[in-house]
Design a protein around this motif. Structure first.
Motif: not given
Length: 546
Positions: A39-41, A87-91
């Protein structure tokens, strides 16, 4: 098969959390092996700190073939925002056992900034956060002295939702059910308080004996700033209904004056008018030898501004402004008072696109942590001094929350019945055309609070010398209305000043005597009988049994 391809949490309140699940289902005939989920950006590392994996594999994992136990794995992601933001992220996770892209969405990138390829799952995670503040006014209730077996007048607590999102009020209760305090009315629970709304809780004190009593009212909700509000309650029982209240007119009038000045781009001329004619404001204070505190804040409530005004200084939201070489609190001991105020009040103009929120700025200035912070506003507000707030703006107030909250809050600083001890005045744009060839809008919110507190309303486009003189007289005049400590039988009231009887006015509010106002339970002195400095006032009456 990976579903969904995106996780959108919507809006979540600060200090709350929400969980969503990504499901990985094997639809093939062989076991699939995956690397650890990440889980990161991809673009802004660290931006995903408000998201976390709260359930699922903590490292490499396998998904059994279709129809077998373990052919489905879930990864739970929780959003717990700590700040108001987008807020945002990528899994992401990867398998070498599938030649296809497992899941992706627009603008989804892997941690190496590459688009997803064979065996990759790239799931966009997003959410909004919102500050949902709950405030209660007053923050404590003192029912005073009440005859045993009688009831106090009912008193209210008003609960305000200052945000734009609904607050879920889960419980309202007293710490102890001791028979002395009771909740007379409150919303039926659970109660949804819409953004920008308020509700009331009415309480009563019914002493069982002659002791002093305490209790606490609790309000439990999902608000961001206080999930459990505690409101202390006080009262004392007595067997005596005969009451004498004693007041002392101060030997020197004390007044704390807070100027709230709009520092938007159209206000340079108004600041010049204020500082040019400040002597008109001070003339009454000087002639009456008033003990005053004078401070200045801007209508800025968001971000600090540096190198503002003449001479340049930093402007912080809600913090008393201090020009170089000048005290932030001007008193009757300050040398060169007029120029000291001119320097402090010449705050400059900037930030026309910013929120111009004078009521909110004043609220910030008069509450913790700023109120007692030695680097901010400590020492400005005195318990035994009048509080006079002057809002100066050519725009509508843009503070969060209802106007009634600010009127209620300001009045309760000195007590809701101490009407002479607190007023807010509005020197603002009225409904006529903008003045000085500037754009503007009517400051109706400022006017509403001024009406509620009994303060003067005047036009920022009008006669500045006369307006400031009128404001000064109201700010620095002696007290003439005194609230009684217990509900009085009007027919039993007698009043003396320095032992000499004062007559009741021939008409309500008349100049030739005192008047009793039952709605405020107070005694008001007319123009001809106002107690002078150092006078002792005694009001004798019989307390009624409610």
């Amino acid at each position: 098969k990976v579903t969904p391809a995106t996780l959108n949490f919507g809006t979540v309140k600060l200090n709350q959390s929400k969980a969503l699940v990504v499901t990985i289902q094997n639809v093939g005939n062989a076991t699939c092996n995956f690397g650890a989920p990440n889980l990161s950006h991809a673009v802004m590392p660290g931006y995903a700190s408000d998201f976390s994996i709260t359930r699922g594999p903590g490292g490499p994992f396998s998904v059994a073939k279709r129809g077998q136990p373990g052919d489905q794995v879930e990864i739970e992601v929780t959003f717990a925002p700590l700040s108001v933001n987008t807020h945002g992220a990528t899994l992401t996770f990867h398998t070498n056992d599938d030649p296809d892209v497992l899941a992706t969405s627009a603008m989804c990138f892997l941690p190496n900034y590459q688009p997803p390829g064979a065996g990759d799952a790239c799931i966009r995670v997003s959410g909004q956060s919102a500050q949902v503040d709950i405030e209660v006014v007053p923050d404590e209730l003192d029912f005073g002295v009440v005859t045993v077996g009688c009831n106090s007048p009912e008193m209210k607590i008003t609960v305000y939702n200052l945000g734009v999102f609904t607050i879920d009020v889960e419980n309202i209760y007293l710490e102890r059910q001791d028979g002395n305090f009771e909740i007379r009315s409150a919303p039926r629970l659970p109660y949804l308080a819409a953004g920008g709304s308020h509700f009331e809780i009415w309480l009563r004190y019914h002493p069982q004996d002659t002791n002093a009593h305490r209790n606490t009212l609790y309000i439990q909700s999902d608000a961001s700033n206080a999930e459990l509000l505690a409101v202390p309650l006080y009262g004392r029982g007595t067997l005596i209904s005969d009451q004498t209240d004693v007041f002392h007119q101060a030997t020197q009038v004390k007044s704390d004056v807070l100027f709230v000045i709009d520092n938007s781009g159209s206000m340079d001329w108004a600041q010049n008018q204020l500082t040019t004619h400040f002597t008109n404001f001070m003339s009454w204070a000087i002639s009456q030898d008033v003990d005053y505190h004078i401070g200045v804040i801007a209508t800025e409530v968001n971000d600090p501004e540096i190198d503002q005004g003449t001479p340049p200084r930093e402007i912080k939201p809600g913090v008393l402004i201090q020009a170089p070489g000048r005290p932030k609190i001007i008193t009757n001991q300050t040398p060169d008072i007029n120029n000291a105020f001119k320097d402090n009040a010449s705050i400059g103009v900037c930030c026309s696109g910013e929120q111009e929120a004078g009521l909110q700025a004043a609220w910030m200035a008069l509450t913790e942590p700023l109120l007692s912070d030695p680097t901010a506003n400590a020492g400005f507000l005195r318990d035994d001094a009048k509080l006079y707030i002057i809002c100066i703006s050519d725009e509508q107030d843009q503070s969060k929350g209802e106007v009634t909250f600010y009127a209620d809050f300001f009045q309760n600083i000195k007590g809701p019945r101490n009407t002479e001890m607190m007023k807010l005045a509005a020197l603002v744009q009225d409904a006529t055309l903008p003045c000085n060839s500037q754009d503007g809008s009517a400051g109706t919110r400022y006017m509403d609070v001024a009406r509620a507190t009994g303060g003067i309303i005047d036009s920022v486009c009008g006669n500045w010398p006369q307006a400031l003189q009128n404001l000064g007289i109201q700010a620095f005049t002696p007290i003439r209305e005194f609230p009684l400590s217990r509900p009085a039988d009007p027919n039993t009231i007698t009043v003396t000043v320095n032992g000499a009887s004062v007559p009741r006015a021939t008409s309500q509010g008349g100049a030739d005597g005192w008047s009793y106002y039952p709605d405020r339970n107070s005694v008001y002195f007319g123009d001809d009988v106002v107690p002078q400095r150092g006078d002792r006032i005694e009001v004798h009456y019989t307390a009624v049994c409610l």
